[in-house]
Design a protein around this motif. Structure first.
Motif, PDB file in Angstrom:
ATOM      1  N   ALA A  59       0.832  -1.212   0.000  1.00 31.27           N
ATOM      2  CA  ALA A  59       0.000   0.000   0.000  1.00 31.27           C
ATOM      3  C   ALA A  59       0.864   1.258   0.000  1.00 31.27           C
ATOM      4  O   ALA A  59       1.988   1.258   0.503  1.00 31.27           O
ATOM      5  N   LYS A  60       0.316   2.322  -0.552  1.00 33.60           N
ATOM      6  CA  LYS A  60       1.041   3.588  -0.602  1.00 33.60           C
ATOM      7  C   LYS A  60       1.237   4.121   0.813  1.00 33.60           C
ATOM      8  O   LYS A  60       0.263   4.400   1.526  1.00 33.60           O
ATOM      9  N   PRO A  61       2.472   4.292   1.265  1.00 35.72           N
ATOM     10  CA  PRO A  61       2.682   4.899   2.588  1.00 35.72           C
ATOM     11  C   PRO A  61       2.223   6.355   2.567  1.00 35.72           C
ATOM     12  O   PRO A  61       2.356   7.037   1.554  1.00 35.72           O
ATOM     13  N   LYS A  62       1.713   6.829   3.671  1.00 35.49           N
ATOM     14  CA  LYS A  62       1.190   8.198   3.691  1.00 35.49           C
ATOM     15  C   LYS A  62       2.274   9.245   3.544  1.00 35.49           C
ATOM     16  O   LYS A  62       1.991  10.387   3.166  1.00 35.49           O
ATOM     17  N   TRP A  63       3.536   8.850   3.813  1.00 35.83           N
ATOM     18  CA  TRP A  63       4.633   9.802   3.664  1.00 35.83           C
ATOM     19  C   TRP A  63       5.149   9.883   2.230  1.00 35.83           C
ATOM     20  O   TRP A  63       6.025  10.687   1.918  1.00 35.83           O
ATOM     21  N   GLN A  64       4.600   9.089   1.318  1.00 31.32           N
ATOM     22  CA  GLN A  64       5.023   9.104  -0.079  1.00 31.32           C
ATOM     23  C   GLN A  64       3.862   9.604  -0.942  1.00 31.32           C
ATOM     24  O   GLN A  64       2.795   8.994  -0.960  1.00 31.32           O
ATOM     25  N   ARG A  65       4.069  10.709  -1.656  1.00 36.37           N
ATOM     26  CA  ARG A  65       2.942  11.383  -2.298  1.00 36.37           C
ATOM     27  C   ARG A  65       3.088  11.526  -3.817  1.00 36.37           C
ATOM     28  O   ARG A  65       2.433  12.372  -4.414  1.00 36.37           O
ATOM     29  N   ASP A  66       3.925  10.734  -4.441  1.00 37.32           N
ATOM     30  CA  ASP A  66       4.026  10.838  -5.901  1.00 37.32           C
ATOM     31  C   ASP A  66       2.722  10.380  -6.545  1.00 37.32           C
ATOM     32  O   ASP A  66       2.000   9.539  -6.012  1.00 37.32           O
ATOM     33  N   ALA A  67       2.441  10.932  -7.721  1.00 36.87           N
ATOM     34  CA  ALA A  67       1.082  10.861  -8.267  1.00 36.87           C
ATOM     35  C   ALA A  67       0.773   9.658  -9.146  1.00 36.87           C
ATOM     36  O   ALA A  67      -0.382   9.268  -9.264  1.00 36.87           O
ATOM     37  N   HIS A  68       1.770   9.040  -9.769  1.00 36.87           N
ATOM     38  CA  HIS A  68       1.478   8.071 -10.821  1.00 36.87           C
ATOM     39  C   HIS A  68       1.660   6.619 -10.403  1.00 36.87           C
ATOM     40  O   HIS A  68       1.646   5.725 -11.252  1.00 36.87           O
ATOM     41  N   CYS A  69       1.838   6.400  -9.125  1.00 39.99           N
ATOM     42  CA  CYS A  69       1.950   5.037  -8.607  1.00 39.99           C
ATOM     43  C   CYS A  69       1.009   4.926  -7.419  1.00 39.99           C
ATOM     44  O   CYS A  69       1.202   5.598  -6.405  1.00 39.99           O
ATOM     45  N   GLY A  70      -0.005   4.104  -7.535  1.00 39.14           N
ATOM     46  CA  GLY A  70      -1.013   4.015  -6.483  1.00 39.14           C
ATOM     47  C   GLY A  70      -0.545   3.271  -5.254  1.00 39.14           C
ATOM     48  O   GLY A  70      -1.182   3.338  -4.201  1.00 39.14           O
ATOM     49  N   LYS A  71       0.585   2.554  -5.372  1.00 36.97           N
ATOM     50  CA  LYS A  71       1.140   1.831  -4.235  1.00 36.97           C
ATOM     51  C   LYS A  71       2.568   2.312  -3.977  1.00 36.97           C
ATOM     52  O   LYS A  71       2.954   3.364  -4.463  1.00 36.97           O
ATOM     53  N   ARG A  72       3.319   1.581  -3.198  1.00 36.90           N
ATOM     54  CA  ARG A  72       4.679   1.969  -2.802  1.00 36.90           C
ATOM     55  C   ARG A  72       5.570   2.145  -4.026  1.00 36.90           C
ATOM     56  O   ARG A  72       5.579   1.308  -4.938  1.00 36.90           O
ATOM     57  N   THR A  73       6.313   3.251  -4.073  1.00 35.32           N
ATOM     58  CA  THR A  73       7.253   3.514  -5.153  1.00 35.32           C
ATOM     59  C   THR A  73       8.680   3.329  -4.657  1.00 35.32           C
ATOM     60  O   THR A  73       9.022   3.736  -3.545  1.00 35.32           O
ATOM     61  N   VAL A  74       9.520   2.745  -5.456  1.00 33.10           N
ATOM     62  CA  VAL A  74      10.949   2.566  -5.195  1.00 33.10           C
ATOM     63  C   VAL A  74      11.698   3.366  -6.252  1.00 33.10           C
ATOM     64  O   VAL A  74      11.388   3.252  -7.446  1.00 33.10           O
ATOM     65  N   ALA A  75      12.655   4.268  -5.823  1.00 31.33           N
ATOM     66  CA  ALA A  75      13.411   4.294  -4.573  1.00 31.33           C
ATOM     67  C   ALA A  75      13.094   5.540  -3.744  1.00 31.33           C
ATOM     68  O   ALA A  75      12.312   6.402  -4.161  1.00 31.33           O
ATOM     69  N   ASP A  76      13.782   5.631  -2.554  1.00 33.40           N
ATOM     70  CA  ASP A  76      13.578   6.754  -1.646  1.00 33.40           C
ATOM     71  C   ASP A  76      14.715   7.766  -1.699  1.00 33.40           C
ATOM     72  O   ASP A  76      14.499   8.972  -1.557  1.00 33.40           O
ATOM     73  N   VAL A  77      15.927   7.287  -1.843  1.00 27.52           N
ATOM     74  CA  VAL A  77      17.132   8.114  -1.834  1.00 27.52           C
ATOM     75  C   VAL A  77      18.149   7.380  -2.699  1.00 27.52           C
ATOM     76  O   VAL A  77      17.905   6.240  -3.109  1.00 27.52           O
ATOM     77  N   SER A  78      19.270   7.998  -3.013  1.00 27.39           N
ATOM     78  CA  SER A  78      20.233   7.330  -3.889  1.00 27.39           C
ATOM     79  C   SER A  78      21.656   7.783  -3.585  1.00 27.39           C
ATOM     80  O   SER A  78      21.885   8.725  -2.825  1.00 27.39           O
ATOM     81  N   ALA A  79      22.603   7.104  -4.220  1.00 27.05           N
ATOM     82  CA  ALA A  79      24.022   7.455  -4.128  1.00 27.05           C
ATOM     83  C   ALA A  79      24.749   6.742  -5.256  1.00 27.05           C
ATOM     84  O   ALA A  79      24.152   5.953  -6.000  1.00 27.05           O
ATOM     85  N   ALA A  80      26.035   7.004  -5.391  1.00 25.06           N
ATOM     86  CA  ALA A  80      26.819   6.460  -6.502  1.00 25.06           C
ATOM     87  C   ALA A  80      26.752   4.941  -6.553  1.00 25.06           C
ATOM     88  O   ALA A  80      26.902   4.262  -5.533  1.00 25.06           O
ATOM     89  N   ALA A  81      26.529   4.419  -7.770  1.00 24.34           N
ATOM     90  CA  ALA A  81      26.406   2.979  -7.954  1.00 24.34           C
ATOM     91  C   ALA A  81      27.170   2.484  -9.180  1.00 24.34           C
ATOM     92  O   ALA A  81      27.044   1.315  -9.538  1.00 24.34           O
TER      93      ALA A  81
END
Length: 380
Positions: free
Chosen positions: A263-285
């Motif tokens: 389910a979409k966490p309430k702290w994540q508010r992006d519009a085009h994914c009705g459930k949990r979106t990945v990722a949250d943060v990033s760094a060099a890979a």
């Protein structure tokens, strides 16, 4: 001069030109842990034959410290847990080589900084060794060291990459005192995997996981869990014309996805994914230097298996491990450096998601890079 000579020479040159690319083409990067049904896999790629004995190839600890504005002070001695499969026999020696190269203090069994146990928490017996997962372990401890030279490192080795065994390694890391646990592995989310979700949810412990290394696709477990900070990947480059001195873009192969289950966490508010979106943060890979004796020395590797333990180390260094979760990353989004260039659609340059933020980086939140990359420890 023989008049035929220029003609013959031209023909020889043309022939050499025709065969040279095939003969000298560099090997393609290879997955350290090939995908297998029913198990998790480490999220690292490397190029066979790319190792060298004389010095690092790729971004090292000093580069990462510069790129992310890390403080000069040592920081906390937080225990950072590494959940991993199989044994890495030379792990402590490879870690020693990495830390010595970048002027980091020794982290050894003898001084109490380094500890390696099996999935039950005992020093022996150790699981069997595996080249790919050993490469992964080496990358993990190196990235924690680069991010937090003062942190203690606890490596918990599972008997296999099965869901149950790796779930137990995460539990054991917490039981033995880890305040942040890094999981540099993943599998396409599914009902069987989600049955182990509770093992990545511990009160007072921060859990971090890699978002994947095959671009925009189905969300990766355990990164997709709402209890987990999902870490995407970027490509780093020097930029002497910018105040930061560095430029960053979404790594072409960094994972992102939209959950079919969580389910979409309430702290994540992006519009085009009705459930949990990945990722949250990033760094060099991409193009990360490690010392891996089994491959011949210094080896450049790629993967969100680098960015996840690096973020785990920064959280440990902040002294707030256990108090930081995914919601806090979004609440402090302004404390990260926004990544606005690049995409993670290897075949289509963003066409796979229709140019949407789910696979193309842009201002504000986007799925490949989350809220951005670290700016010192401000976001943690």
């Amino acid at each position: 001069m023989n008049r035929r000579w220029p003609v013959v020479l031209a023909a020889v040159v043309a022939a050499i030109g025709a065969v040279t690319p095939a003969a000298s083409a560099a090997p393609a990067p290879r997955a350290a842990c090939p995908e297998q049904p029913g198990v998790l896999r480490c999220l690292t790629t490397y190029t066979p034959g790319a190792a060298r004995a004389l010095g690092p190839a790729g971004w090292g600890g000093d580069d990462l410290a510069s790129a992310y504005g890390l403080p000069a002070s040592a920081g906390s001695d937080t225990v950072v847990g590494i959940s991993i499969a199989f044994d890495a026999p030379n792990l402590e020696a490879d870690l020693a080589a990495y830390r010595a190269q970048y002027g980091l203090p020794p982290c050894t069994t003898a001084n109490g900084c380094f500890r390696k146990v099996n999935q039950q928490g005992a020093a022996a017996p150790v699981p069997e060794a595996n080249f790919g997962w050993t490469l992964e372990s080496t990358l993990d401890v190196s990235m924690v060291s680069a991010a937090c030279p003062s942190c203690r490192i606890l490596v918990v080795e599972g008997n296999s990459p099965g869901f149950a065994d790796l779930a137990e390694t995460a539990d054991t890391a917490v039981r033995l005192g880890a305040k942040v646990v890094s999981n540099s592995y993943g599998a396409r989310e599914n009902g069987a995997a989600l049955a182990y979700a509770s093992h990545y949810r511990h009160p007072g412990v921060t859990v971090v996981a890699s978002s994947g290394d095959t671009g925009f696709t189905a969300a990766s477990y355990p990164a997709v869990l709402a209890s987990t900070i999902a870490v995407g990947g970027t490509s780093l480059a020097r930029d002497p014309d910018s105040p930061r001195g560095w430029a960053e873009r979404a790594w072409t192969y960094g994972g992102s996805g939209c959950s079919a289950y969580i389910a979409k966490p309430k702290w994540q508010r992006d519009a085009h994914c009705g459930k949990r979106t990945v990722a949250d943060v990033s760094a060099a890979a991409e193009d990360i230097a490690i010392h891996y004796a089994d491959a011949g020395g210094w080896l450049p590797v790629n993967g969100t298996s680098a960015s996840a333990p690096f973020i785990a180390g920064l959280i440990g260094r902040s002294g707030h491990a256990g108090a930081i979760g995914p919601a806090d990353v979004y609440a402090k989004a302004g404390s990260f450096t926004d990544v606005t260039a690049g995409h993670n659609d290897p075949a289509g340059a963003g066409k796979k998601c229709g140019g949407d933020y789910l696979c193309v980086a842009g201002p504000g939140y986007d799925a490949p890079t989350g809220v951005g990359v670290p700016n010192g420890l401000a976001g943690f």
